[in-house]
Write an enzyme that holds these catalytic residues in place. Structure first.
Site, PDB file in Angstrom:
ATOM      1  N   ALA A   5       0.612  -1.314   0.063  1.00 55.11           N
ATOM      2  CA  ALA A   5       0.341   0.161  -0.063  1.00 55.11           C
ATOM      3  C   ALA A   5       0.960   0.886  -0.509  1.00 55.11           C
ATOM      4  CB  ALA A   5      -0.824  -0.195   0.805  1.00 55.11           C
ATOM      5  N   ASN A   6       0.365   2.305   0.803  1.00 52.25           N
ATOM      6  CA  ASN A   6       1.507   3.751   0.598  1.00 52.25           C
ATOM      7  C   ASN A   6       0.791   4.561   1.153  1.00 52.25           C
ATOM      8  OD1 ASN A   6      -0.970   5.470  -1.439  1.00 52.25           O
ATOM      9  ND2 ASN A   6      -0.300   3.715  -2.656  1.00 52.25           N
ATOM     10  N   ARG A   7       1.181   5.608   1.125  1.00 53.84           N
ATOM     11  CA  ARG A   7       0.270   6.515   2.333  1.00 53.84           C
ATOM     12  C   ARG A   7      -0.838   7.637   2.241  1.00 53.84           C
ATOM     13  NH1 ARG A   7       4.534   6.494   6.866  1.00 53.84           N
ATOM     14  NH2 ARG A   7       6.041   6.171   5.635  1.00 53.84           N
ATOM     15  N   SER A   8      -1.352   7.444   1.578  1.00 52.91           N
ATOM     16  CA  SER A   8      -2.364   8.524   0.771  1.00 52.91           C
ATOM     17  C   SER A   8      -3.292   8.002   1.696  1.00 52.91           C
ATOM     18  CB  SER A   8      -2.878   7.880  -0.967  1.00 52.91           C
ATOM     19  OG  SER A   8      -3.432   8.259  -0.800  1.00 52.91           O
TER      20      SER A   8
ATOM     21  N   ALA B  36      -3.067   7.481  -5.565  1.00 50.59           N
ATOM     22  CA  ALA B  36      -1.961   6.881  -5.678  1.00 50.59           C
ATOM     23  C   ALA B  36      -2.066   5.115  -5.814  1.00 50.59           C
ATOM     24  CB  ALA B  36      -1.250   7.296  -3.990  1.00 50.59           C
TER      25      ALA B  36
END
Ligand code: CTP
Length: 410
Positions: free
Chosen positions: A212-215, A278
């Site tokens: 995943a990512n921090r969005s 993102a």
């Protein structure tokens, strides 16, 4: 004179902050544009501007006391709150925002705000430390969720001799935001269908793990809400986020990049598409059917990654179904404009909103954003703004784009 102001009624609530003096200029500008301005002065605002100057500039009686018998006989406080096209709070002090967020009605200003059924725009102004306090962040988030629009604050010199975020937006900016709100009432994007992606994507590794990512989805969701307020039919395709679905927006929740692309393609044709998500660039080639055990040979170090589809590029090159306007973001940590320009041409979209996502900027997951709008014609730096203000500004730009292309076609 701009038509969105002509004959429109604005109820201006002036709060008790040093920036109150700027409201005198705002009243003058609003009247020059043909708006009718009624003013409520809070008790503390009277320490900063006088009733006489406000009455002279607005050409109207100034309101202030909840229990004023003459006022109640002439125009009751409920009617004052409703007999208007827009309510503007400037400066919206930390105290006024807190009272609004909690639905208090302990003076004429807050009673009118609770009683109104019209859109509300606030121009916050306070000391940087007050603006950054968790309590103010909570109150602001609550107000935005309740549909309140914001303009500013800006970064700059503050009355206390400090510099930072918290300076009230300038009268010209507040006037422009009021213009957008008044246009919104008339449905500047009515009849337009707009698709927007938001949030991160999750790419499964096994049944319990994912990439995943921090969005946070805050920017994309705010844009969806702003577009809906301008009357557009908005479809939001969102990755996993902890945000509520925006009001008046059809929200489709997905997990992975491939699901996001499929959902977007099902919604075509649309007039505009905005890719704020993102999207993970990579996914695991073969998702494990069972949880990968610590001792298993296929440890995460050995994960085989394959590239995900590029949703923005695919919408930009969608042949007959290409939206008239395709907008992407560029999340960069260096060479912002240069990289954004490469994305603009590489992905084939019309506009790129470039933002610096270096951790020190606090954009990912944070509430503020500094945007550079990059188009084929050049680039334009926007001041640092709350993500909801970025959303309002972008929605206004999109409305202007369609208005210009409508006029050109006539
Ligand atoms: N985007 C997309 N699908 C992808 C990757 C990105 O739709 N698979 C979109 C994003 O929503 C954004 C734009 O493309 O509007 C740019 O995303 P960004 O993460 O900045 O760039 P990448 O294309 O991932 O390139 P890089 O990681 O090299 O910066």
């Amino acid at each position: 004179m701009n038509s969105e102001f002509k004959g429109k009624r604005v109820l201006l609530i002036i709060g008790g902050g040093i920036a109150a003096y700027k409201c005198l200029d705002l009243i003058r500008r609003l009247r020059e544009q043909g708006a009718v301005v009624r003013v409520i002065l809070t008790a503390s605002a009277r320490q900063f501007v006088t009733e006489l100057s406000v009455a002279t500039l607005s050409g109207e009686k100034v309101h202030g006391d909840l229990f004023d018998l003459t006022d109640e006989l002439e125009i009751g406080h409920i009617q004052l709150a409703r007999d208007t096209d827009l309510v503007v709070v400037a400066p919206a002090t930390a105290n006024l925002m807190a009272r609004m967020a909690h639905g208090l009605a302990d003076d004429l200003a807050t009673t009118a705000l609770l009683a109104t059924d019209k859109p509300v725009l606030i121009a916050p102004a306070m000391n940087t430390r007050m603006w950054e306090k968790p309590a103010t962040r909570r109150n602001l988030a609550r107000l935005i969720d309740d549909g309140v629009r914001t303009v500013g604050p800006n970064e700059g010199f503050l009355a206390e001799g400090e510099s930072g975020m918290g300076r009230m937006a300038e009268p010209a900016e507040i006037l422009a935001a009021i213009g957008q709100c008044l246009k919104a009432g008339a449905g500047a994007l009515a009849g337009k269908r707009i698709l927007i992606t938001s949030g991160p994507t999750w790419e499964a590794i096994d049944p319990v793990r994912y990439i995943a990512n921090r969005s946070s989805g805050k920017q994309g969701h705010a844009i969806a809400a702003s577009l809906a307020r301008l009357g557009a039919e908005v479809v939001l395709v969102s990755g996993p986020v902890a945000l509520p679905d925006p009001q008046g927006v059809r929200t489709i929740r997905v997990e992975s990049a491939r699901q996001m692309l499929e959902a977007c393609e099902r919604e075509l044709p649309v007039d505009a598409a905005i890719c704020a998500a993102a999207v993970a660039d990579w996914r695991v080639e073969a998702e494990a059917g069972q949880k990968i055990k610590k001792k298993a040979k296929s440890a995460p170090g050995g994960l085989n990654l394959v590239e995900n589809p590029d949703i923005l590029a695919s919408l930009s090159r969608h042949g007959a179904h290409r939206p008239q306007l395709v907008i992407g973001f560029a999340a960069e940590t260096e060479n912002l404009i240069e990289h954004a320009r490469v994305k603009l041409t590489g992905k084939g979209c019309d506009w790129i909103l470039a933002n610096d996502v270096s951790p020190a900027r606090g954009v990912l997951g944070g509430d503020e954003n500094t945007i550079h709008l990059v188009t084929a014609g050049g680039s334009e730096a926007w001041p640092k703004m709350h993500k909801s203000a970025v959303a309002e500004a972008l929605a206004g730009r999109i409305a202007d784009h369609f208005a210009t292309s409508r006029k050109a076609a006539e």
